[in-house]
Design an enzyme around this catalytic site. Structure first.
Site, PDB file in Angstrom:
ATOM      1  N   LYS A 124       0.986  -1.602  -0.272  1.00 20.12           N
ATOM      2  CA  LYS A 124      -0.055  -0.401  -0.032  1.00 20.12           C
ATOM      3  C   LYS A 124       1.331   0.997   0.019  1.00 20.12           C
ATOM      4  O   LYS A 124       1.857   1.230   0.557  1.00 20.12           O
ATOM      5  CB  LYS A 124      -0.976   0.012   1.628  1.00 20.12           C
TER       6      LYS A 124
ATOM      7  N   SER B 271      -9.819   1.081   3.457  1.00 24.44           N
ATOM      8  CA  SER B 271      -9.140   2.272   1.991  1.00 24.44           C
ATOM      9  C   SER B 271      -7.581   1.742   1.554  1.00 24.44           C
ATOM     10  O   SER B 271      -7.718   2.043  -0.126  1.00 24.44           O
ATOM     11  CB  SER B 271      -8.304   2.725   2.581  1.00 24.44           C
TER      12      SER B 271
ATOM     13  N   SER C  38      -9.864  -0.772   6.811  1.00 23.91           N
ATOM     14  CA  SER C  38      -8.918  -0.680   5.478  1.00 23.91           C
ATOM     15  C   SER C  38      -8.687  -1.475   5.313  1.00 23.91           C
ATOM     16  O   SER C  38      -8.223  -2.105   3.967  1.00 23.91           O
ATOM     17  CB  SER C  38      -8.284   0.660   6.005  1.00 23.91           C
TER      18      SER C  38
END
Lengths: 424, 115
Positions: A28, A103, A127
């Protein structure tokens, strides 16, 4: 179909051998990678290149993994849909026209699409688990303190953990075996071996015979009918394999979403103060009053959801409102923690739908932030309680949309939730 | 915006559940207040943003009012500080540490002029 899973595609090679040799692990884009841009999905950090690796990235490389790229995300982790990224929204590769969740939507999408073997996400209020549920893959949020946050660009430090996303529970557990463990650079890490079993991949044995599952009614009743049907079907499956269940009540979780947002926004308002166009971020080259210069740089660098949260956090901490919002939210956090601890004295794990709804249609929640926040009802309590949780696929709705099942375990009880998840 | 009926149903359930009412605004926020917070947070806003945020903050802060129902809970015992002596360890050289600064001068961060 281009689903926009990566912000930066690259190739970072790990060592020649190790438990992850030959495997690709996407990371990420809020996790620092030396020499490779780390944008947090924000225009503010478009050209930021970290001079160091996050501890988890160091551990991936030592374990022989190859990193194929940095994945798309809601700006600074603030979102449930991966639509707030400054680099464009990510689309759900297994449910066209729908969001991948957020997210860590890019991380879940590249795994679901088969473009990476596994991925790292971060979970502040769901997330990792939300996008895993929406993309039909596995996502694990570790106990607070199990995985080092050194090199993770902070959004809400007291809540967040880095966690694995993978096609199967066993692979997620293998990745956890590599990234877990104390780190002298993160003073909040703990040595889990002092608290219980830590052979994570070995725990993915699917053996739930005799396991006692608690089902918090508050986290099931509020869910969509189609989600509830898949949830109970999965519980039936676990019962058939020898597990038993009982219902429990956690009255505190009805306040979890509000408490979570007050705490996360407050921490964000402080953490994001560093992005001022001097130390980091776009400067625009303005001169004049410092405060005005910072305010201009921050207007240009931040997107609407980040502004919204920083402003609300500033408000919640401002004179006259601190006791009303922040202190109350901390009380709610203590209450949630106490409720979970009590429920877990009577059960090995707790089970609920990961998300109360199937994946949103793209664009659906952008105009109504409160609606987006409420979708985090089942995931945020776990961060408030510092506990581990896993989301595993549990069938699809009649429309073919993925549904996720969440198991929550006691602190450092990752092996319990891995065992439960691997039985589905 | 075209929310499917199923999603709508659920959000309403959730709403009742958390004692929120969409559209309710017990905590009206006006644009002046938004501007004041924006100044504290050092973020400029344009007129459209001020108006949108004023409307949204009313709803969001109303939902936070539900925290008033939270009972007093015994928190964890007092934390204690853990001290250790300072140790000199390896760190970045100046060049690396300043590599991401938008502007530098004489090996230091360069900020705007103090007016």
């Amino acid at each position: 179909m281009s689903y926009n899973g990566y912000i930066t595609e690259t190739r970072i090679d790990g060592s020649d051998d190790g438990p992850l040799a030959g495997r690709s692990i996407a990371v990420k884009d809020n996790i620092s990678t030396e020499g490779v841009p780390t944008t947090c999905g924000s225009a503010m950090l478009e050209s930021y290149v970290p001079p160091f690796d996050a501890t988890v990235v160091e551990r991936l490389k030592q374990a022989g993994a190859t990193i194929p790229g940095k994945t798309n995300m809601d700006e600074f982790g603030m979102g449930t849909t991966t639509e707030t990224s400054a680099f464009g929204a990510t689309e759900n590769p297994v449910a066209q026209g729908h969001v991948p969740g957020g997210s860590s939507g890019g991380s879940a999408a590249v795994v679901a699409a088969g473009d990476a073997d596994m991925a790292l996400g971060t979970d502040t209020g769901g997330s990792v688990r939300c996008p895993a549920a929406f993309c039909g893959v596995v996502g694990l949020k570790p106990t607070y303190g199990l995985v080092s946050r050194y090199g993770l660009v902070a959004y809400a430090n007291s809540l967040e953990q880095i966690g694995p996303i993978a096609p199967s529970v066993e692979e997620a557990a293998e990745l956890l075996d590599v990234i877990a463990g104390p780190d002298e650079r993160d003073a909040t890490t703990r040595d889990a071996t002092e608290h219980g079993e830590t052979a994570y991949a070995a725990a993915a044995d699917g053996d739930v015979d005799g396991m006692d599952i608690g089902i918090p009614t508050e986290l099931v009743e509020g869910a969509d009918k189609a989600v509830r049907e898949q949830f109970w079907r999965a519980i039936d499956e676990l019962e058939a394999e020898g597990a038993s269940y009982h219902e429990v009540s956690l009255p505190s979780v009805e306040h979890a979403v509000e408490a979570y947002y007050v705490i996360a926004m407050s921490e964000a308002s402080s953490n994001l103060a560093r992005f001022d166009g001097v130390r980091y971020g776009v400067s625009g080259g303005y001169d004049g009053n410092w405060n005005e210069t910072f305010a201009t740089a921050r207007e240009e660098g931040f997107g609407p959801e980040v502004k919204r949260r920083v402003l609300l956090g500033t408000y919640a901490l401002s004179a006259g409102y601190h006791d009303k919002y922040y202190k109350k939210a901390q009380d709610a956090r203590a209450w949630v923690k106490q409720d979970f601890d009590e429920a877990l004295e009577e059960a090995d794990v707790l089970a609920s739908p990961t998300m109360p709804v199937p994946p949103f249609e793209r664009g659906e929640s952008l105009d109504d932030p409160l609606k987006m926040y409420l979708a985090d009802a089942n995931t945020t309590p776990v961060n408030l309680a510092n506990l581990p949780a896993i989301s595993v696929p549990a069938g699809e709705t009649d429309d073919g949309l993925p549904v996720g099942m969440q198991f929550v375990g006691p602190a450092f009880g990752e092996t319990d939730i891995i065992r439960a998840g691997s039985a589905l | 915006m075209g929310a499917p009926a199923s999603t709508r149903c659920c959000i309403e359930t959730l709403t009742a559940h958390t004692t929120l009412q969409s559209g309710m605004s017990d905590t009206p926020v006006d644009t002046d207040e938004v501007e004041h917070i924006a100044q504290l947070a050092r973020i400029d806003l344009d007129e459209d943003e001020r108006e949108l945020f004023a409307e949204q903050f009313g709803d969001i802060l109303s939902s936070f009012e539900a925290l008033d129902d939270v009972p007093e809970v015994e928190r964890e015992p007092e934390l204690t500080n853990v001290m250790r002596p300072d140790e000199i360890a390896e760190s970045f050289d100046r060049e690396d540490a300043l590599a991401n600064a938008p502007e530098t001068e004489d090996d230091q961060f360069k900020g705007p002029n103090v007016s």
